[in-house]
Structures are given as C-alpha cells and as structure tokens.
Scaffold this active site. Structure first.
Site, PDB file in Angstrom:
ATOM      1  CE1 TYR C  97      50.465  16.811  10.209  1.00 61.15           C
ATOM      2  CE2 TYR C  97      48.420  17.917   9.586  1.00 61.15           C
ATOM      3  CZ  TYR C  97      49.105  17.015  10.385  1.00 61.15           C
ATOM      4  OH  TYR C  97      48.433  16.325  11.360  1.00 61.15           O
ATOM      5  CD  GLU C 182      50.321  13.489  11.483  1.00 59.18           C
ATOM      6  OE1 GLU C 182      49.632  14.149  12.273  1.00 59.18           O
ATOM      7  OE2 GLU C 182      51.432  13.019  11.784  1.00 59.18           O
TER       8      GLU C 182
END
Lengths: 288, 369, 369, 288
Positions: C97, C182
């Site tokens: 992530y 993101e």
C-alpha cells in the site's frame, strides 16, 4: 556556564561508522561528551565504541533522546543529513563537512531557522565548552576551563590561539568554530550575543579572515550591543585579491571582504586587534 | 569556476535568453555567414577586456582577419588568448544591468538591476541599483519580479520581456549552483528584441560534481600545480621566494601575513589541511623542494595532523635526498616534543615563536634589505 | 475532484509508473489484442466496487462480452456505470500500500506505506502502516524515502523501484494539487515489475484552474443543480423535504442540525454566501421554488449580506409569482428590522429564534409525526 | 487586553482598490482600525478613503511602518501576496480570500512560521478586538467590549453567536475567525493558548465544525493547559459523510472529522457544548 552547548547535550553522530566517525566518537567520549547514538543508513544495530548505531536520525532520537547532531557525512549527502536531523527534532546541528555546495547550505541554514534550531558550520571544526562537552573535531587537549569566549571562522588558527591562551593560563568558556564557507549557520553576531549573555564569559576573542562582511557586521553589532571586551585577529591581511586561500569563504572577490575594511570596522568598535595570532593572549592579559 | 563568455552564452541560450548571433572563430572561413560589422571578443576569464584591447570591431572580412590576428594569442591580464568569439554587431536602443549573486550576510540570492547597463556595476551609484532578495525556501516569486521591473522605467512589453529573462537567470543561478549570473549589458535592440550582450557566470566549484556538462576550460597548469592537484594537495602560487608549508587556510594566511610583516615574500604555499598521513607530507615536501624556494618555512599546529607525523615525512625526504635551502620550522600542538626530536635528528632547528620563525625566514630570503 | 481509476492511471503513466495493459471497452472489438484472462472494472468515483459486483474476471472473449454487459449500466452506490476498464490480469507476487495525502493537523503531505497492500487501509492495524511527513518548504528528501523503504521489508532492487514510485507519486501529488494519491495495491509481478493495480487520485477543486488537462468526468447534474452551478449558487441536495436558504457554510450546517433535532429533514440547501445582490437572492429563491420543497426555511444572519437585501429578493419573487408552500423566515443581523417590514409586506411571518423556526419548519414538513 | 491584535496594529490592505477592498477599508476605519496603507500593483499613488495606495508591500511598509496585512486578493494571487507581506517583514497576516488551493496555503503557512509571523486564515472573516481594532470583513456592529474570547472555523455562525452574546450583555475580548479551509495558519490551540494568557479573557468560546481533527486536538490541549472555562458549538452534527457543506474543510472524509468524535473529545475535556448556536450565551450566563 557556556554558550550553545554544555554537558547536557545528547549527541548523535551522522556518518558514525566511517573512519572519521569512529575516531571522533572516541575522542569526544574521552573529552566527556555525551555521545548517545550514531547514524549510518544500513548500519543500524552496529555499535561504535559502545555507542549504538541506527539507520535513521528519527529512530536514533526516538530511542536515545538525542538533541544534538554532529554531521560528518560526505559533502554530497550533507544537505539530506541536515534536513533529516532537523526534521527529527534535533535542536543543535554541528556540520563539520567541507566542500558542501553553498546552494545546499543556503537551504539548510534557512530550514534550521524555520525549525528554531542552532546550526553551526558547515566546514567548521565544531564547538567545545571546556570541562563540559566537545562536539566536533577540535583537538581535546588544547582547552582549559575559564572565562574567555572564542568564535572563529578558521580551524587550525583557532587551535593555535586557544592553545596559546591555555598556555598562558587563560581558560575558555566556549570555543566555537563558525566555519570557513561563504554560507554558515551561526555568525559572529549570534556568538557575540550569546557570550554577552553568558555570565561566565568575561572577554571574547574573534578570529576572522578575509572574505564576506561577517567582521564588519560583527563590528556594528559590538558597537550597539556588546559591553564585554572583544579581541580579534584577522587572517589574510596580505592575501592577494581573487585568490582562494584554502577556504571557499576566504576570498577577496569583487572588491569586497578586504582585511583593511575589517580592521577599520573593528577599530571603530573598540575591538583590540592582534598582529600575530599568539599575541591575543598578551592582549587579554593586558586588558582584562 | 568562471565560465568563458561564450560558454555562459551557451547556457543563456539553453534557458531561452537571446544572445547575439556568433561563434568562436579561428580563421577566415569561420566568418563566412555572420555578416558585418562584427565584434571580436577575446575569451579570457577576467574582466576589463575592452580597455585592454581584447574587444575589437571589424567592418569587413579583411578587417576581421587583421583584428583576429591581433587578439588571438595576446596576453590579457596574465591570460593568453586562445579563443575568440565573433558576434554580429547589434543596434542598441537601451542597456540594462541584471544579475543574481549571493548575499553572504543574508544567506540569500540577491537580484540586482539597473537602468545604467553597460557600466562597471561598482561605478554605478547605489540609488540607481535596485536590489531584491529571494528566499531560497520559496524561490523567486512574482512580487520579487514586479518590484525589480517597476523600478527600471520600462514599457509594459519591455517589462514582460525582462521579467522572463530574470525568471530564467534565477533558474540558471539555482540549477547550476552559480555564485554569479550577470548580464551586463542586457540590451533592447531597435527591432524590439532583448539580448544578452555579455555573460558572466561563476559556478560554485564544490557543486561541479553535479554538473557534468560543465567542462573546465583548458587553463594551463604549471607542472608543479598539476602535480599538487593530482596529489590532492592545496597549492597556492604567489610572487615571492619563501616556500611555506602549513596546515589549514587560516594558519596559511596568518603565516603569509607574518612573513609580509617582516618584509618577506611568500611564494609557493602548501596547505596540508587535515591529513595525518606521513606519505602525503612527504609528497608535499618533495613538491616544495621542486619549487626551489630560497627558504622553506614549515609552520604547523598539530591537532588532527600530528606534529610528529609531519616531522617524519620531512625527515624521510631530507635523509634520502638532502636539502639545498634553509628550512625554518615552527611547530606547536599535538606531539610537539616528539616532532622536535625528529627534526633535530634531520638537522633542522625549530623556532620557538611564529614571529621569530617568520623573521628568520624573511631575513634568509633577503627580504627587508 | 475524484478521478476515475483509468484517468488516475493515465497520470501514473505520465509519471513513469507502470500500470497493467488495458483500455476502456465498449464492445467486443475493443478486446482484440489485450489477451486473456482479463479484469473488467466499472469506472465510478466510489470505493467498494469489488464487493458490489463492479469488478469481474473474464477468461475468454465470450465471457468478457457477457461480463461487460453485466457491468455496463449497472448502478453502483448511486452511480450508473458508463465506462468499463479492461485490463490484462497480472501475476501478483507481493502487494504493497502506498499513498500521499494531506495531514491537516501538521499541514504537511503525509506518506503512508504498508506491506499489507490490497486491503482497505482503514482495516490495517496501525503498527503495520508506516508514516513519514514531508515538509513542503523542502520537499521530499532522500531520508524520507529511506525511512519508508527500510520499513517495508524489501530486497535492495525492490526497494529501489518502490523509491522511484514514491518519488513520482509525491511529485504528482504536488504538481497536480492532489488531496490524495493512493496506489492500493502496488504489486510486484513474478516477472519482476512494479505495477500500480489501482489508482485513487483526488484533486483539490480550488486548484483545477491551473490544471486545464484535468477535464471533469461527465457526472449527470439535475436541471436544478446545473442551474445553480451556472448561477454560481452553492447548492447541496439532501434527502429531505425542507428547502433551506441560509448564508455561510457554518450557519447552513447549524440549520440542518436544528431541523434534524426537531425531526425535520433538510432537502435542497442554498448557501447565499457573502452576496449582497438582490438579483442573486431572487435567482436563489426562484431556484428553491422549482425544487418544490414542502416548506421553505429562510435562515439568515445579515452582515455583508444585508437582511433587507435578502428580503427584497424574496419579496420580488413572491409578489410576481406567488408561492405555493409555507415560508418560515428567521432573520437576524444587519438591517433586520427593515427586512422584517419587507417580509411582512410580502405576507411572510418571521420567527424569533432559530429553534422556533426550525421546529415550525419541521412540523409543517411532517417531520416527527 | 486582547489577543493577537489591538489598537497598535498598523494595517495595510492587499487588494485595496477592488470593490471589497474599498468597502472594507471604509468599514475598518469606521471601527477605529489603524489602516495605514493599501497595496495594489500598478495603482501606487492613488488613495482609498484617504489611505495611500502603494505598488508593493515593501514600499508600503517602508513608508508607513505597517506591521499587519489584510489579504483580499483573488485566490490565484494569494500565495504571492502572502509571501510578499511576509518578506516585507509584516508580522501579522490575515487572509480573507477563499478557494485558495491548499497546496498554496501549506506553503505560506510554513513560511509564516519561518518568519515568526502570525497568519490567520485563509478563508476566514478576520479578527476583531472590540473597542480596539477589526482586521477583516466581520460586521462591525455585532461586537461589545468584554471578557469572552471567541475562536471559530465558521463565518456567519460566528456573527450569529457573537451577536447573541452581545445582545445578552456579554462582551468579547477578541473574536478570531480561524478559517474554514483544511489548511489554516492559526488553529484553536494557538488561540486557546493566547486566551489563557490574556488577563482580560475570562471564558473562551470555540465554534467548530465537521472535518479534520482540529477540535479533537484542541480538546487534548484544553485538558493539559487551559484553566479557563471553555464553551463550544459544533456545526454539522447531521451532515452526511462525503458531502462538502460549503467549506473545503467541512467534510467528513474517509471516516475522519465526524461531529460525534469532536463532541466526545470536548466532553472529555470538560468543555460545555451548546445544542443551538444561540445557546452559547445562556451557557455562559449559567457558568461564568
């Protein structure tokens, strides 16, 4: 008392595992400096003379509470190292590294101001408060505890002068090497201001050299704000214009930074000037 | 590092700043398409070329050939002219001064501008030079530019063009780690262009490692200088006949000052810096011998560089090769006593004070007589 | 503005970040060279697409056709799917992530990274998310990157590649005025590539003026919303049946809170902001009428927007067109008395307190019954 | 006393000659604010209500000694305007402009910190110390001199609350609009700290709203450092997540910034919460 640093400073060394790092961590420990951590990326977990080494300043600060950093990393990594120390909350950064591009120094000097941190250097031998701490590469054996404050743009010349003071029994409160580069974090003015406020400092010695206007600025400041006697030596009276005398800072460029201008400014500010570096001790004996 | 004018102009072009049409010329054929009149400019890293005869106008090909011959090879303030830039003459309507340099006290880039372009900036009166500082944390902002432009008495269109030049030289100053970027004069031509007629760019030596496109101009080194450079020894060549070995820039300067005080003249200076390697000291001393000074003055304060290390290096050279000039030594600091022993062994006497040593060196070199 | 996944991936490509081979598909022919298996992904500006059936795997052309038909046009959390992204399936070795967002408290960009990629980041435990803040005055530095990379347990080569991705998304974050960039997951493929499998980019609306290449996705506006937008009136559409006209965001929210307290439900909200133009008030009131609320609640604190200005605008509409729903007004501040007179003329009664007005509005709208 | 600003502030207005500039210079002069200069590039030499206009902040400061700037310029020029004010040495900057890209605000907020300047806003109505000065666009007639400090993230709602205080005879020491954007220069914490130190402030009112964690941060700070009674109202209790309620800052995004979390935090810090904005005055009457 002393200025800028004392026995409470908890020092981390950036560039701890290199030749210089290992040697000077040992020297500082001998002097009594609280060296609590070393930082070398990728070398976390090792130790130097028993001092633990970390991968990052952030971890070193978290683990040891270090509040001061001595930067010994090579010039091209220095800006990153100083930024890292400042971002990790270090409040005093002493940058020994020489040949740092001045555009880098310009950035980290202003960033230190933003962070409210004291930055000494770059291209300086460090700072020592005899009997308390030494953060840098100054030879430990030349100092003597006492009441004279020394601030200098030059390295060896400072050792010479401090040594001659100590030999005459004149001790020092703090000796700070400000650095020989065109851009430095702490100048004569900040040092003078601190010495003026320091109860244990009775007299101040400034070691200047050609290049820039730091001495002229200091002279103006002394006239306004400094009540303690100030003594000075200026190196490079006879240096030819345009020649770099070893320091990037020590150059008479475009008509600026001549010794005459500095001497005249100091004389106007009632600063006693020594003709030879070792005369400083005599002058102090005479006047203090 | 000072860039030659033509190199600076190459950088200007890279940053979208107009420069006169021109090129380096070596012979007649290089002029073929530039047109006349031309200006021929000696490429040397010092100012005052015009007054010294290094800049000449040429009206035709024949004239150009003659003038090129006059300039090429001439000696300008110690530099032999090896490159000449030929540029098409430009019709000048207005001249400005524009520079970005470093303000050491404020630790910031300083923009200076004046409507009095073309003159030596030191001779322009202060109130005619407009100054604006740029904080490196935020870089050049519109308000900085507005301030400077508003002071130069320009028309709207002129202001826009000078704004663009200023933006670009600031960028150049920062991206190329410059100590100075100066355009003097920046001219408005009668056909409405803004052209940099000269360039003065100094790049911070410490930052050259990140500018591989900046190749040092071929500046002749003496064999000794070359040798010192290869060995990483700081080497300064002055006019005098006393060879000085010291450690540290401040101490080196103080030594020179002391010699001058006693009417001595410093010649070659070797700065040992922070070394503690006897081999390096040996190399430095050998180098000094080769410089054939009338006297060698070794002035040392031992710290990181220990006194005995230096003494060993010196002794190694003397005992192997001997020495044919007097050596005055003055040694203080770390392991001073050991060092004195070693030097005594090598037949050298050490002076007690800097003054004493400087005076003796000066006297031996014939100074003050 | 939330970018659709495929638009975010276009930006990633621009910044040199690898994304799976893919394209928007509308019919069979668009699949021709992508190869199978494929993933079909509904392009809507909300999360949780997978669970809602908006992401499907297709093993062959026939399968892809069927699945495309299923996804295209489906309703995902209030958004009708009008675009579908088809991407070559990728062989995943490891998932990370990685994001850059804004830390409002520290007023700095915040880098977050975790070796637990592919999961909803809110469900990953805190000690598995590594955070590093970047000071905007100096930008992303090597030490920031080193810190993050050192925590992810990567090999040296992997670390280098993720460093590069991090450098690029930080650059994207700053250059495109992002609120969020993101990548979840960022995957290592078995053939050694680092690929962004998803993209989530939100661009600060206030900065869209300097990003002309970011064209808003076609999101259907109701005629009223369109009308409000054109007139520059701040318009919020909620579920309820009480139309609220207020001035200022805080007061608008406080009004909604008060209505809810009395079991009323806010419907259309018009925020007059800082206008003092009766014409704009008139337009807003007309707009409100068109929204056909059960009750209109005018809640105003006059400052820059003077009370009588608003009253005049309201009266102009009512006297011309009449009104077919109750209007509760509550007016305080600058020129309050004048305003009350005007509204009285228009046949409207003003409440004395916010509570009173909110309760009456709620009751009239049938709330709490 | 008061916080942040008082009758000594010498104010310049950036964007002085626009519609808003002219109107609010008049309003501020009426309030008694020392408006000493206006700045609009290219309009130097004009005047607004007798206040001289300059081309640059630097000139305005040099000529008038202004130490405070009110920024009314359009959003896309705001960053440059704030930088200009800070570089000219202005020590208080109040930014009214809304819709400033938050990346710009991020930069100038940190630059203000570097300069040691107070930055209020952006997207705020300004600040008023009744009886002393008003720097901003707050309506001048709602204030009353007194002992309650007000700090708010919202504009009109603040007017509403201040007005209801004044109507009940409860005056204010200072009312500061902090701004409705995600990035603001001065937060509840700085305001609380100043109110705590201000002898003339007896109670503090915080007007919060959904979005961010400014209220939670404030609650933590109150527990540790604030001894004076604190009252609060929070707007947006029933705002649906994901909807921007007019302010870029007022949004419940990714589960953060809910009213519940803020209310809970305030309750834990013993802050008295009002259900309706106008209830604040009653609560203060009851407790102070």
């Amino acid at each position: 008392m002393s200025i800028f640093v004392d026995e409470k400073n908890k020092v981390l060394v950036q560039g701890a595992t290199g030749h210089q790092g290992v040697f000077h961590i040992g020297e500082m420990l001998n002097f009594g400096t609280k060296v609590v951590a070393g930082v070398t990326p990728g070398k976390g977990g090792q130790d130097v003379h028993g001092v633990p080494v970390f991968d990052s300043v952030r971890e070193a600060v978290d683990e040891t509470g270090a509040d001061t950093s001595l930067v010994l990393v090579p010039a091209r990594f220095a800006k990153d190292a100083v930024f890292e120390a400042l971002d990790a909350g270090v409040k005093t950064v002493v940058v020994i590294t020489e040949n740092i591009p001045f555009h880098d120094a310009m950035e980290f000097v202003h960033y230190a101001k933003y962070k409210g941190a004291l930055l000494i250097g770059p291209n300086c031998p460090g700072i020592a408060s005899p009997g308390k701490t030494k953060i840098g590469i100054l030879p430990g054996n030349i100092f003597k505890v006492g009441n004279v404050g020394v601030a200098s743009r030059s390295g060896t010349l400072t050792y010479e002068i401090v040594n001659s003071l100590s030999e005459k029994g004149i001790g020092q409160s703090t000796c700070v090497g400000l650095g020989g580069d065109p851009i430095i974090g702490t100048t004569f003015i900040e040092a003078l201001d601190a010495f003026e406020k320091d109860k244990d400092t009775k007299a101040v010695v400034l070691v200047g050299e050609i290049g820039g206007t730091a001495e002229e600025d200091a002279a103006e400041y002394i006239k306004e704000y400094i009540s303690k006697p100030v003594f000075a030596f200026i190196a490079g009276r006879t240096a030819p214009p345009g020649k770099r005398m070893g320091h990037a800072g020590a150059i008479i460029a475009r008509g600026k930074g001549t010794a005459e201008s500095k001497i005249k400014a100091f004389e106007k500010a009632d600063v006693k000037l020594a003709r030879f570096p070792t005369d400083i001790a005599d002058l102090i004996e005479k006047y203090v | 590092m000072k860039l030659f004018e033509y190199r600076g102009k190459e950088l200007f072009k890279k940053y979208g700043i107009m420069v006169p049409n021109g090129r380096l010329v070596e012979s007649e054929k290089d002029f073929f398409d530039l047109g006349f009149p031309l200006v021929l400019k000696a490429q040397v890293p010092v100012g005052g070329r015009g007054k010294a005869g290094g800049i000449k106008k040429a009206d035709n090909l024949k004239d150009a050939k003659v003038k090129l011959g006059q300039i090429m090879g001439m000696n300008l303030r110690g530099y032999k002219v090896r490159k000449v830039l030929a540029e098409k003459m430009i019709d000048i309507k207005k001249e400005l001064y524009l520079s970005v340099s470093l303000d050491r006290s404020k630790r910031m880039p300083l923009i200076m501008a004046s409507a009095e372009g073309g003159m030596d900036i030191e001779s322009v009166s202060d109130e005619k030079i407009f100054k604006e500082w740029v904080n490196p944390l935020i870089g050049l902002q519109s308000f900085n530019i507005r301030y400077i432009i508003s002071k130069l008495g320009l028309g709207k269109e002129e202001g826009k063009e000078v704004s663009e030049v200023l933006t670009q030289i600031y960028k150049l100053f920062r991206e190329y780690d410059c100590e100075l970027v100066e355009i003097n004069p920046l001219v408005f031509t009668s056909d409405g262009n803004v052209v940099a007629l000269d360039s003065k760019i100094i790049i911070n030596d410490d930052a050259l490692f990140r500018h591989p496109d900046i190749i040092p101009e071929h500046v002749e080194l003496t064999p000794l200088e070359k040798d010192a450079k290869e060995k990483g020894i700081s080497f300064i060549q002055l006019d005098g006949n006393i060879g000085v070995i010291a450690n540290g820039a401040g101490l080196t300067m103080a030594t020179l000052d002391a010699l001058t005080h006693f009417k001595g003249k410093g010649g070659v200076f070797l700065d040992l810096g922070g070394t503690d390697d006897p081999e390096k000291v040996k190399q430095a001393f050998e180098l000094m011998k080769k410089a054939k000074p009338k006297v060698i003055f070794l002035n040392l304060f031992g710290g990181i560089t220990k006194c005995d290390t230096v003494a060993k290096g010196v002794k190694a050279v003397i005992s192997k090769e001997g020495i044919d000039c007097p050596v005055i030594t003055r040694i203080k600091g770390m392991n001073e006593d050991k060092a004195k022993e070693i030097l005594k062994d090598a037949g050298l006497v050490t002076a007690t004070t800097l003054q004493d040593a400087a005076q003796r060196s000066s006297d031996l070199a014939g100074g003050g007589k």
